[in-house]
Design a protein around this motif. Structure first.
Motif, PDB file in Angstrom:
ATOM      1  N   PHE A   1     -14.996 -41.644 -19.814  1.00  0.00           N
ATOM      2  CA  PHE A   1     -13.923 -40.864 -20.366  1.00  0.00           C
ATOM      3  C   PHE A   1     -12.702 -40.621 -19.632  1.00  0.00           C
ATOM      4  O   PHE A   1     -12.641 -40.385 -18.511  1.00  0.00           O
ATOM      5  N   ASP A   2     -11.454 -40.720 -20.492  1.00  0.00           N
ATOM      6  CA  ASP A   2     -10.508 -40.623 -19.682  1.00  0.00           C
ATOM      7  C   ASP A   2     -10.049 -38.991 -19.800  1.00  0.00           C
ATOM      8  O   ASP A   2     -10.322 -38.517 -21.054  1.00  0.00           O
ATOM      9  N   TYR A   3      -9.323 -38.352 -18.822  1.00  0.00           N
ATOM     10  CA  TYR A   3      -9.036 -37.040 -19.016  1.00  0.00           C
ATOM     11  C   TYR A   3      -7.291 -37.017 -19.097  1.00  0.00           C
ATOM     12  O   TYR A   3      -6.597 -37.401 -18.376  1.00  0.00           O
ATOM     13  N   HIS A   4      -7.112 -36.155 -20.167  1.00  0.00           N
ATOM     14  CA  HIS A   4      -5.749 -36.146 -20.416  1.00  0.00           C
ATOM     15  C   HIS A   4      -5.097 -34.743 -19.822  1.00  0.00           C
ATOM     16  O   HIS A   4      -5.848 -33.691 -19.750  1.00  0.00           O
ATOM     17  N   CYS A   5      -3.690 -34.718 -19.657  1.00  0.00           N
ATOM     18  CA  CYS A   5      -3.154 -33.187 -18.906  1.00  0.00           C
ATOM     19  C   CYS A   5      -3.452 -32.177 -19.918  1.00  0.00           C
ATOM     20  O   CYS A   5      -3.142 -30.962 -19.517  1.00  0.00           O
ATOM     21  N   ASP A   6      -3.574 -32.534 -21.248  1.00  0.00           N
ATOM     22  CA  ASP A   6      -3.626 -31.353 -22.188  1.00  0.00           C
ATOM     23  C   ASP A   6      -5.099 -30.904 -22.070  1.00  0.00           C
ATOM     24  O   ASP A   6      -5.477 -29.933 -23.146  1.00  0.00           O
ATOM     25  N   GLY A   7      -5.980 -31.245 -21.521  1.00  0.00           N
ATOM     26  CA  GLY A   7      -7.215 -30.926 -21.244  1.00  0.00           C
ATOM     27  C   GLY A   7      -8.221 -31.554 -22.516  1.00  0.00           C
ATOM     28  O   GLY A   7      -9.398 -31.230 -22.403  1.00  0.00           O
ATOM     29  N   HIS A   8      -7.912 -32.862 -23.028  1.00  0.00           N
ATOM     30  CA  HIS A   8      -8.590 -33.513 -23.786  1.00  0.00           C
ATOM     31  C   HIS A   8      -9.450 -34.598 -23.236  1.00  0.00           C
ATOM     32  O   HIS A   8      -8.680 -35.078 -22.178  1.00  0.00           O
ATOM     33  N   PHE A   9     -10.384 -35.059 -23.675  1.00  0.00           N
ATOM     34  CA  PHE A   9     -11.074 -36.217 -23.285  1.00  0.00           C
ATOM     35  C   PHE A   9     -10.869 -37.341 -24.507  1.00  0.00           C
ATOM     36  O   PHE A   9     -10.752 -37.049 -25.632  1.00  0.00           O
ATOM     37  N   ALA A  10     -11.147 -38.714 -24.066  1.00  0.00           N
ATOM     38  CA  ALA A  10     -11.140 -39.826 -24.853  1.00  0.00           C
ATOM     39  C   ALA A  10     -12.002 -40.808 -24.362  1.00  0.00           C
ATOM     40  O   ALA A  10     -11.877 -41.115 -22.981  1.00  0.00           O
ATOM     41  N   ALA A  11     -12.937 -41.466 -24.986  1.00  0.00           N
ATOM     42  CA  ALA A  11     -13.746 -42.372 -24.497  1.00  0.00           C
ATOM     43  C   ALA A  11     -13.038 -43.788 -24.451  1.00  0.00           C
ATOM     44  O   ALA A  11     -12.544 -44.099 -25.396  1.00  0.00           O
ATOM     45  N   SER A  12     -12.826 -44.188 -23.359  1.00  0.00           N
ATOM     46  CA  SER A  12     -12.267 -45.586 -22.993  1.00  0.00           C
ATOM     47  C   SER A  12     -12.735 -46.514 -22.969  1.00  0.00           C
ATOM     48  O   SER A  12     -12.492 -47.760 -23.506  1.00  0.00           O
ATOM     49  N   HIS A  13     -13.923 -46.464 -22.280  1.00  0.00           N
ATOM     50  CA  HIS A  13     -15.053 -47.710 -22.031  1.00  0.00           C
ATOM     51  C   HIS A  13     -16.516 -47.171 -22.471  1.00  0.00           C
ATOM     52  O   HIS A  13     -16.957 -46.221 -21.996  1.00  0.00           O
ATOM     53  N   THR A  14     -17.135 -47.919 -23.218  1.00  0.00           N
ATOM     54  CA  THR A  14     -18.708 -47.634 -23.434  1.00  0.00           C
ATOM     55  C   THR A  14     -19.399 -48.855 -23.137  1.00  0.00           C
ATOM     56  O   THR A  14     -18.933 -49.967 -22.941  1.00  0.00           O
ATOM     57  N   ARG A  15     -20.846 -48.686 -22.774  1.00  0.00           N
ATOM     58  CA  ARG A  15     -21.680 -49.771 -22.526  1.00  0.00           C
ATOM     59  C   ARG A  15     -23.071 -49.401 -22.834  1.00  0.00           C
ATOM     60  O   ARG A  15     -23.665 -48.171 -22.652  1.00  0.00           O
ATOM     61  N   GLY A  16     -23.749 -50.073 -24.083  1.00  0.00           N
ATOM     62  CA  GLY A  16     -24.903 -49.654 -24.332  1.00  0.00           C
ATOM     63  C   GLY A  16     -25.155 -48.743 -25.503  1.00  0.00           C
ATOM     64  O   GLY A  16     -26.299 -48.200 -25.633  1.00  0.00           O
ATOM     65  N   ILE A  17     -23.948 -48.122 -25.855  1.00  0.00           N
ATOM     66  CA  ILE A  17     -23.993 -46.850 -26.835  1.00  0.00           C
ATOM     67  C   ILE A  17     -24.478 -47.112 -27.988  1.00  0.00           C
ATOM     68  O   ILE A  17     -24.391 -48.135 -28.610  1.00  0.00           O
ATOM     69  N   PRO A  18     -25.294 -46.400 -28.457  1.00  0.00           N
ATOM     70  CA  PRO A  18     -25.575 -46.458 -30.151  1.00  0.00           C
ATOM     71  C   PRO A  18     -24.483 -46.472 -30.768  1.00  0.00           C
ATOM     72  O   PRO A  18     -23.671 -45.624 -30.837  1.00  0.00           O
ATOM     73  N   LYS A  19     -24.734 -47.385 -32.121  1.00  0.00           N
ATOM     74  CA  LYS A  19     -23.493 -47.512 -32.701  1.00  0.00           C
ATOM     75  C   LYS A  19     -22.907 -46.040 -33.575  1.00  0.00           C
ATOM     76  O   LYS A  19     -21.580 -45.730 -33.418  1.00  0.00           O
ATOM     77  N   PRO A  20     -23.769 -45.280 -33.948  1.00  0.00           N
ATOM     78  CA  PRO A  20     -23.514 -44.042 -34.728  1.00  0.00           C
ATOM     79  C   PRO A  20     -22.491 -43.277 -33.761  1.00  0.00           C
ATOM     80  O   PRO A  20     -21.483 -42.537 -34.328  1.00  0.00           O
ATOM     81  N   PHE A  21     -22.898 -43.161 -32.581  1.00  0.00           N
ATOM     82  CA  PHE A  21     -22.282 -42.346 -31.380  1.00  0.00           C
ATOM     83  C   PHE A  21     -20.879 -43.145 -31.294  1.00  0.00           C
ATOM     84  O   PHE A  21     -19.894 -42.341 -30.846  1.00  0.00           O
ATOM     85  N   ARG A  22     -21.018 -44.319 -31.027  1.00  0.00           N
ATOM     86  CA  ARG A  22     -19.726 -45.009 -30.876  1.00  0.00           C
ATOM     87  C   ARG A  22     -18.599 -44.862 -31.707  1.00  0.00           C
ATOM     88  O   ARG A  22     -17.644 -44.476 -31.593  1.00  0.00           O
ATOM     89  N   ASP A  23     -19.214 -44.845 -33.009  1.00  0.00           N
ATOM     90  CA  ASP A  23     -18.475 -44.810 -34.321  1.00  0.00           C
ATOM     91  C   ASP A  23     -17.783 -43.342 -34.208  1.00  0.00           C
ATOM     92  O   ASP A  23     -16.514 -42.938 -34.712  1.00  0.00           O
ATOM     93  N   TRP A  24     -18.821 -42.381 -33.798  1.00  0.00           N
ATOM     94  CA  TRP A  24     -17.978 -40.809 -33.784  1.00  0.00           C
ATOM     95  C   TRP A  24     -16.804 -40.644 -32.890  1.00  0.00           C
ATOM     96  O   TRP A  24     -15.971 -40.225 -33.023  1.00  0.00           O
ATOM     97  N   LEU A  25     -17.223 -41.242 -31.624  1.00  0.00           N
ATOM     98  CA  LEU A  25     -16.202 -41.106 -30.567  1.00  0.00           C
ATOM     99  C   LEU A  25     -14.957 -41.678 -30.920  1.00  0.00           C
ATOM    100  O   LEU A  25     -13.722 -41.294 -30.667  1.00  0.00           O
TER     101      LEU A  25
END
Length: 270
Positions: free
Chosen positions: A132-156
């Motif tokens: 997860f990248d962390y932004h200065c406004d306190g938000h997170f964003a998933a930047s890279h994943t490995r092995g993650i189930p597709k429903p969770f990846r789609d949600w992110l």
């Protein structure tokens, strides 16, 4: 007795794959079991076949006789020590390989992060991982994943950048810049609420145990290195220490990518 007489069909399958060079993670993914289960099987296999190394295992599967000096009452101890040694050597080789990948990446951050996550999942016996990248406004964003189930990846991917509530693992990490190690994501009170991140993690991702490592660039939180197990098994000190090393290497890779990009931008155009 031959290996076929001593081992179950599942043990034969695991022993053959491991002797041929497959990792716990690769074997687990193919058989639909946890990496820790693969390790447990191997300890039993080493004891039954009276071997003390992967080379011995390969030879024994090929028809060699067991070591006559390996006493049966010591076999369990010897097999455990042998696996511990092999795992330590694998850790050293993996960490050296990660540094080599970073040094030769030339700013290809996607390939580097994918490799680091893959190595972390293997060594820490986890099913999937997210950077997860962390932004200065306190938000997170998933930047890279490995092995993650597709429903969770789609949600992110749908969420993009999101705020993590204070009681989530990411929220606690952001507040204290410290490791968050959760025994069971479904056992915490927040799972009984409508928190979207916890629901997605547990239901869409099937995660149970989880550890998040803060990625620090100096005094600044740059992101979170997270790995997940789909069974309830707390990450121990050794796994957390390894995850911390991989998180630090991610920060190095990001800094290298930024420097490489800056040099490329300053280079004269031809």
């Amino acid at each position: 007795m031959s290996p076929e007489d001593l081992l179950s069909p599942r043990e034969i399958e695991i022993a053959s794959a491991y002797a041929q060079g497959d990792t716990y993670q690769a074997i687990a993914a193919r058989l639909g079991i946890a990496p820790s289960t693969v390790r447990t099987h191997l300890a039993t296999i080493y004891r039954k076949l009276e071997v003390s190394s992967k080379l011995d295992l390969h030879a024994r599967l090929g028809g060699a006789l067991p070591d006559a000096d390996m006493q049966t009452d010591h076999a369990a101890i010897i097999s455990e020590l042998a696996l511990n040694l092999e795992e330590a050597l694998r850790r050293e080789a993996t960490l050296a390989e990660v540094l080599r990948i970073i040094s030769r990446s030339k700013g290809d951050i996607d390939a580097v992060m994918s490799a680091i996550l893959g190595f972390a999942l293997d060594l820490c016996e986890a099913e999937f991982g997210i950077l997860f990248d962390y932004h200065c406004d306190g938000h997170f964003a998933a930047s890279h994943t490995r092995g993650i189930p597709k429903p969770f990846r789609d949600w992110l991917e749908t969420q993009g950048s999101f705020a993590a509530s204070p009681r989530t693992g990411l929220g606690r990490l952001a507040a204290h810049h410290s490791v968050v190690n959760i025994y069971d994501v479904r056992a915490e009170e927040i799972f009984q609420t409508d928190d979207p991140l916890r629901h997605a993690t547990a239901i869409l991702g099937g995660a149970r145990s989880f550890v998040a490592i803060p990625m620090m660039s100096g005094d600044r939180l740059a992101g979170a290195f997270t790995i997940y197990r789909q069974s309830v098994r707390l990450f121990g000190e050794q796994a957390i220490a390894l995850a911390q090393i991989f998180a630090d290497q991610c920060v190095i890779a990001l800094d290298n990518a930024r420097m490489f990009s800056a040099l490329r931008d300053r280079a004269p155009q031809t």
